[in-house]
Each structure stands twice: as structure tokens, then as C-alpha cells.
Scaffold this motif. Structure first.
Motif, mmCIF file in Angstrom:
data_model
loop_
_atom_site.group_PDB
_atom_site.id
_atom_site.type_symbol
_atom_site.label_atom_id
_atom_site.label_comp_id
_atom_site.label_asym_id
_atom_site.label_seq_id
_atom_site.Cartn_x
_atom_site.Cartn_y
_atom_site.Cartn_z
ATOM 1 N N GLY A 316 62.324 -9.207 44.896
ATOM 2 C CA GLY A 316 61.257 -8.380 44.333
ATOM 3 C C GLY A 316 61.480 -7.985 42.893
ATOM 4 N N MET A 317 62.619 -8.415 42.276
ATOM 5 C CA MET A 317 62.906 -8.044 40.888
ATOM 6 C C MET A 317 62.027 -8.838 39.932
ATOM 7 N N ASP A 318 61.677 -8.223 38.821
ATOM 8 C CA ASP A 318 60.891 -8.881 37.777
ATOM 9 C C ASP A 318 61.585 -10.176 37.350
ATOM 10 N N SER A 319 60.806 -11.212 37.087
ATOM 11 C CA SER A 319 61.366 -12.533 36.781
ATOM 12 C C SER A 319 62.146 -12.570 35.472
ATOM 13 N N ASP A 320 61.934 -11.592 34.590
ATOM 14 C CA ASP A 320 62.628 -11.578 33.293
ATOM 15 C C ASP A 320 63.935 -10.790 33.333
ATOM 16 N N TRP A 321 64.319 -10.318 34.521
ATOM 17 C CA TRP A 321 65.502 -9.459 34.606
ATOM 18 C C TRP A 321 66.426 -9.933 35.728
ATOM 19 N N LEU A 322 67.720 -9.592 35.575
ATOM 20 C CA LEU A 322 68.720 -9.765 36.627
ATOM 21 C C LEU A 322 69.510 -8.469 36.745
ATOM 22 N N MET A 323 70.219 -8.315 37.848
ATOM 23 C CA MET A 323 71.145 -7.187 37.973
ATOM 24 C C MET A 323 72.488 -7.590 37.358
ATOM 25 N N GLY A 324 73.011 -6.774 36.471
ATOM 26 C CA GLY A 324 74.302 -7.030 35.839
ATOM 27 C C GLY A 324 75.352 -6.062 36.344
ATOM 28 N N GLU A 325 76.612 -6.510 36.403
ATOM 29 C CA GLU A 325 77.696 -5.668 36.907
ATOM 30 C C GLU A 325 78.926 -5.853 36.034
ATOM 31 N N ARG A 326 79.494 -4.722 35.583
ATOM 32 C CA ARG A 326 80.715 -4.720 34.771
ATOM 33 C C ARG A 326 81.615 -3.626 35.316
ATOM 34 N N GLY A 327 82.654 -4.024 36.080
ATOM 35 C CA GLY A 327 83.520 -3.011 36.686
ATOM 36 C C GLY A 327 82.720 -2.175 37.670
ATOM 37 N N ASN A 328 82.709 -0.847 37.450
ATOM 38 C CA ASN A 328 81.960 0.061 38.310
ATOM 39 C C ASN A 328 80.544 0.296 37.818
ATOM 40 N N GLN A 329 80.203 -0.274 36.664
ATOM 41 C CA GLN A 329 78.876 -0.076 36.082
ATOM 42 C C GLN A 329 77.945 -1.197 36.503
ATOM 43 N N LYS A 330 76.699 -0.855 36.807
ATOM 44 C CA LYS A 330 75.709 -1.879 37.119
ATOM 45 C C LYS A 330 74.335 -1.424 36.661
ATOM 46 N N GLY A 331 73.454 -2.378 36.404
ATOM 47 C CA GLY A 331 72.107 -2.060 35.954
ATOM 48 C C GLY A 331 71.351 -3.330 35.605
ATOM 49 N N LYS A 332 70.070 -3.187 35.343
ATOM 50 C CA LYS A 332 69.234 -4.341 34.998
ATOM 51 C C LYS A 332 69.575 -4.850 33.599
ATOM 52 N N VAL A 333 69.539 -6.192 33.440
ATOM 53 C CA VAL A 333 69.780 -6.805 32.124
ATOM 54 C C VAL A 333 68.736 -7.894 31.902
ATOM 55 N N PRO A 334 68.266 -8.052 30.653
ATOM 56 C CA PRO A 334 67.248 -9.075 30.370
ATOM 57 C C PRO A 334 67.855 -10.479 30.376
ATOM 58 N N ILE A 335 67.149 -11.428 30.979
ATOM 59 C CA ILE A 335 67.629 -12.810 31.105
ATOM 60 C C ILE A 335 67.859 -13.451 29.744
ATOM 61 N N THR A 336 66.989 -13.139 28.770
ATOM 62 C CA THR A 336 67.068 -13.801 27.460
ATOM 63 C C THR A 336 68.325 -13.432 26.681
ATOM 64 N N TYR A 337 69.057 -12.418 27.145
ATOM 65 C CA TYR A 337 70.286 -12.010 26.471
ATOM 66 C C TYR A 337 71.514 -12.659 27.094
ATOM 67 N N LEU A 338 71.327 -13.545 28.082
ATOM 68 C CA LEU A 338 72.447 -14.077 28.862
ATOM 69 C C LEU A 338 72.562 -15.586 28.740
ATOM 70 N N GLU A 339 73.786 -16.078 28.904
ATOM 71 C CA GLU A 339 74.055 -17.513 29.038
ATOM 72 C C GLU A 339 74.891 -17.677 30.306
ATOM 73 N N LEU A 340 74.313 -18.299 31.329
ATOM 74 C CA LEU A 340 75.044 -18.496 32.582
ATOM 75 C C LEU A 340 76.220 -19.440 32.363
ATOM 76 N N LEU A 341 77.362 -19.096 32.943
ATOM 77 C CA LEU A 341 78.561 -19.923 32.807
ATOM 78 C C LEU A 341 78.683 -20.869 33.985
ATOM 79 N N ASN A 342 79.366 -22.009 33.746
ATOM 80 C CA ASN A 342 79.533 -23.008 34.814
ATOM 81 C C ASN A 342 80.427 -22.421 35.908
#
Length: 342
Positions: A316-342
């Protein structure tokens, strides 16, 4: 004393309060020594260096100044960077890392110096000063008790009235001396409570020195990470990519930003296949942040260029966003700011 050990003579017992104080003093001495020695190991892990410092201290001479481990590593990095060329990406990064390591070495030196003055010295003064005095008075008390018990034994064995009178006089004198020494020892032992209070203040000083040291190290590394993050991403390709594999991302975050702004369809097409695969599965992937992003609200996660985070999709999340997680922190992040790693 020998007759007491063999069970042939009675022994005058110390009162319960004095026994408790003696037990508390011994316990304090034991744990103070252990804490002091382990703190020295923590501050200076090299046993040879500790022995050298101890010898120089006993000779009342200043130990020669030497580079500590972070400073030595920093110097090697700086020398290597200059050798490879400060104009090259690797050489420049080595020099920056080396300078940061040397700053950490300086902070480490300050921590050792502050901790030695505010924490180790008071503990050592207790062991070598106050507790030695307590031990001396305790031995005197032991001697006075033995004198008293010997006098009591002679009184029991006295048959003639004249001998009994002399023995009674001796018992009164030795009892008085024993009581006086017991009072002196008690007063000294009651000072252990104030010693605990003093050591508590010293402990707070030690914690504050550590807090300052770790805060400095964190700030130095944060600054270094930002400096390294400003390098072109072509020099920071993934470890799992072979050197012959071309880097798919555009060279710098700023160029990516402008490309994304002017040609959103092109930017989206680069990541569409990976994102759609991630959204269709329930798993997570590692992603590199292409450029800084400030969260607009508490549901979003702020990002720093070139850091690596874990991303995953929620139904149900908006197509332009993903959930991001860093340690204990988490929140929505825009897809256009990311590069998926292999």
C-alpha cells in the motif's frame, strides 16, 4: 599467638562493628587495586609501555614521548597518500584519514593524561597512603590484643596474692592500651566511607573524560565521512563489483540530482526493474544514497550522500517511496535518491 593457634589460649574478640569496618576496608582495598590495574590496561594496552612508564616513574624521570597507535597509523597514511599523490582520489583520501587518525591519537593522549590525574592517582594514593596507615594501626591493635591476652593468662596462673595483684595491674594497663588502639583503628576505618565518596567523584571525572574522548572521536569520524562522501561516486564503487564492470550510476550526486530533475523518466527507468522486483517481494535490499535528503516530517528518514541503508517495501506504500532503515532509525525515503546495490 602460637597458643591461640593451637587452641590452648583464649582470644579477646573484637566487637562486631570493628570487625565489619575491617572487612569493608579489605574489600575496598581489593577492588580498588583491581579497578586501578584494569583501568591502566584499558588506557595503555601495551604491557611493555606500562612497565617502561612504571620504571621511569620510580626513577623520577619523564618517559620519552612516543607516538601512540592512532598517531602512528595516521602518519603512515599521510606518508602513503603523499607517495601516491595528493591529487589522486586514493592519495587524497589517505591523507584525510591520516589527519583524522592523528587527531584521534591526540584525543587519546588527553584521555590518558586526564584519567591519570583525576582517577588513577586518587585510587593509588588510597592504596599507598590511607590503607598503609590502616594496616599499620591494625598490626598495632593485634599486638595490643596479644599483650592483653598474655596478661590475662598470667593472671589466671598467678597463685600468690602479690603476683595476682601485679597481674591485675598489668591487665588494667594492657586493657587500657588495647581500648585506646581499638578506638584509633575504628576512627581510621570509619574514614572508608568518605574515601568511597571521594572515589565516586573521581569516577564521575573519569566518565566525563571518556565521554569527551568518545564525542571527539565521533565528531572527527563524522567530519571525515562527509569529506570522503564528497568524492565522486565512481571512486566508491561497490566491493562486490569487479574492476572490469562499468559503474552504472552517474559520476556525482550533483549531476544525478540535475539529471533526475530534468529527466525523471530516464532516472526512473534505471531503477524501475530493481524497485519493481523489490516491491513484488517481501525481502529487503541494501541501497546507496545518491545525495543528501532532509526529512520533511517524522515519518521520513534523513539521508547523507554515499551512506548505505537497508530498504524494503510495505504493502500500500506510494510507488515513489520505500521504507529505509539505518540502525534503530527507520522512515520513508524517496526512490530517486537511492541506488540499489547488487
Amino acid at each position: 599467638f602460637t597458643e591461640e593457634k593451637l587452641g590452648q589460649a583464649e582470644k579477646t574478640e573484637l566487637d562486631a562493628h570493628l570487625e565489619n569496618l575491617l572487612s569493608k576496608a579489605e574489600c575496598t582495598k581489593l577492588w580498588t587495586e583491581k579497578i586501578m590495574k584494569q583501568t591502566e590496561v584499558l588506557l595503555q594496552p601495551n604491557p611493555n609501555a606500562r612497565i617502561e612508564e612504571f620504571v621511569y616513574e620510580k626513577l623520577d624521570r619523564k618517559a620519552p614521548s612516543r607516538m601512540n597507535n592512532p598517531e602512528l597509523l595516521g602518519q603512515y597514511m599521510i606518508d602513503a597518500g603523499n607517495e601516491f599523490g595528493p591529487g589522486t582520489a586514493y592519495g587524497n583520501a589517505l591523507i584525510k584519514c591520516g589527519e583524522t587518525q592523528k587527531r584521534i591519537g591526540t584525543a587519546d593522549r588527553e584521555l590518558i593524561q586526564t584519567s591519570a590525574i583525576n582517577f588513577l592517582t586518587p585510587l593509588r594514593n588510597f592504596i599507598e597512603g590511607d590503607y598503609k596507615t590502616i594496616t599499620k594501626e591494625r598490626k598495632l591493635l593485634q599486638n595490643k590484643r596479644l599483650d592483653l591476652d598474655a596478661a590475662k593468662t598470667r593472671l589466671k596462673k598467678a597463685k600468690v596474692a602479690e603476683a595476682r595483684a601485679a597481674s591485675e595491674q598489668e591487665v588494667r594497663i594492657t586493657q587500657s592500651e588495647f581500648d585506646r588502639q581499638a578506638e584509633i583503628t575504628r576512627l581510621l576505618l570509619e574514614g572508608i566511607s568518605s574515601t568511597h565518596a571521594h572515589h565516586l567523584r573521581c569516577l564521575n571525572d573519569f566518565v566525563e573524560a571518556q565521554m569527551t574522548y568518545y564525542a571527539q572521536c565521533y565528531q572527527y569520524m563524522l567530519d571525515l565521512q562527509k569529506q570522503l562522501g564528497s568524492f565522486p561516486s565512481t571512486f566508491l564503487s561497490n566491493n562486490n563489483q569487479s574492476s572490469s564492470t562499468p559503474v552504472q550510476s552517474v559520476s556525482t550526486p550533483s549531476v544525478l540530482a540535475s539529471a533526475s530533475a530534468s529527466l525523471p523518466s530516464v532516472s526512473n527507468s534505471i531503477v524501475t526493474s530493481g524497485i519493481s522486483e523489490l516491491k513484488s517481494s517481501s525481502g529487503s535490499r541494501k541501497a546507496r544514497v545518491l545525495y543528501d535528503y532532509d526529512a520533511a516530517n517524522s515519518s521520513e528518514l534523513s539521508l547523507l550522500a554515499d551512506e548505505v541503508i537497508t530498504v524494503y517495501s510495505i504493502p500500500g506504500m506510494d510507488s515513489d517511496w520505500l521504507m529505509g532503515e539505518r540502525g534503530n532509525q527507520k522512515g520513508k525515503v524517496p526512490i530517486t535518491y537511492l541506488e540499489l546495490l547488487n
